[in-house]
Design a protein around this motif. Sequence first.
Motif, PDB file in Angstrom:
ATOM      1  N   VAL A   1       0.858  -1.182   0.000  1.00  0.00           N
ATOM      2  CA  VAL A   1       0.000   0.000   0.000  1.00  0.00           C
ATOM      3  C   VAL A   1       0.890   1.225   0.000  1.00  0.00           C
ATOM      4  CG1 VAL A   1      -1.726   1.306   1.275  1.00  0.00           C
ATOM      5  CG2 VAL A   1      -1.847  -1.185   1.226  1.00  0.00           C
TER       6      VAL A   1
ATOM      7  N   PRO B   1      -4.650  -7.247   6.094  1.00  0.00           N
ATOM      8  CA  PRO B   1      -6.035  -7.041   6.540  1.00  0.00           C
ATOM      9  C   PRO B   1      -6.360  -7.944   7.723  1.00  0.00           C
ATOM     10  CG  PRO B   1      -5.915  -7.297   4.153  1.00  0.00           C
ATOM     11  CD  PRO B   1      -4.574  -7.673   4.693  1.00  0.00           C
TER      12      PRO B   1
ATOM     13  N   ARG C   1      -6.980   1.377   7.694  1.00  0.00           N
ATOM     14  CA  ARG C   1      -7.869   0.472   6.981  1.00  0.00           C
ATOM     15  C   ARG C   1      -7.344   0.213   5.568  1.00  0.00           C
ATOM     16  NH1 ARG C   1     -12.268   0.006  10.090  1.00  0.00           N
ATOM     17  NH2 ARG C   1     -13.577  -0.951   8.487  1.00  0.00           N
ATOM     18  N   HIS C   2      -7.687  -0.961   5.085  1.00  0.00           N
ATOM     19  CA  HIS C   2      -7.378  -1.322   3.706  1.00  0.00           C
ATOM     20  C   HIS C   2      -8.595  -2.029   3.118  1.00  0.00           C
ATOM     21  CE1 HIS C   2      -5.248  -2.516   0.131  1.00  0.00           C
ATOM     22  NE2 HIS C   2      -5.526  -3.800   0.377  1.00  0.00           N
ATOM     23  N   GLU C   3      -9.114  -1.442   2.036  1.00  0.00           N
ATOM     24  CA  GLU C   3     -10.300  -1.979   1.380  1.00  0.00           C
ATOM     25  C   GLU C   3     -11.440  -2.187   2.375  1.00  0.00           C
ATOM     26  OE1 GLU C   3      -9.186  -5.422  -0.836  1.00  0.00           O
ATOM     27  OE2 GLU C   3      -8.104  -4.264  -2.362  1.00  0.00           O
ATOM     28  N   GLY C   4     -11.620  -1.197   3.243  1.00  0.00           N
ATOM     29  CA  GLY C   4     -12.746  -1.197   4.163  1.00  0.00           C
ATOM     30  C   GLY C   4     -12.562  -2.010   5.428  1.00  0.00           C
TER      31      GLY C   4
END
Length: 216
Positions: free
Chosen positions: A51, A62, A78-81
């Motif tokens: 990222v 995640p 956060r990553h992808e929600g």
Amino acid sequence: MRAAFLRGALLAGLLGLGAAQATVAPTLSLEQQARRAEVIVRATLGSPVDVRDGNVTYVAYPLTVTETIAGDPATLPRHEGAPALLFLKGASDLPQLRAGQDVIALLYSARMDSPLVGFNQGLYPVVNGSLVPGVALGTATPPTSAAPASTAPASGGATPAPTTAPIPAPIPAPGSTPGGPPADPPAATPADPATPLITDPAKLRAAILAAREARP
């Protein structure tokens, strides 16, 4: 041109030194980790992915949070929600992580080189329902120094007049030779090496909560 090259090499060396020093962290007891952590969860790690944040690259894992022990996982990066552990890519001395790993993690919520309290210390893998390796409890305390040998005269007998009585000699410490140098103080009693390790995640959870409740 040569001077510019040398300045550039020196700057790169200083930056490298700073990056290496950034990974140095003092050893923390479990109690200290628990008190410093902002978020504590039990979670399963997802597959890592790079990222970018401006010019900085992180490795994101995640999290599938299965239990919130303290704090709010929503405050984590956060990553992808989903909440995620973000580690600076290329940082050294980090724990070995893998997708699917079940862990209890003591975390800071801000984005740093490592989200773990103590940089690489606040992570406890759970394998087949047990902590591997186990966790030793107990906050490190300085050893209790032995009381100095008394220099008062032995009790009993008449008390001589202070103007004529000689000053009594100090009582030699055990193991010393009269008239010789003072004996070394007794060594502090070491911690019991047979202290059992916690392998039950529920007991680790209880110890963490107890340490947080005892915060001043």
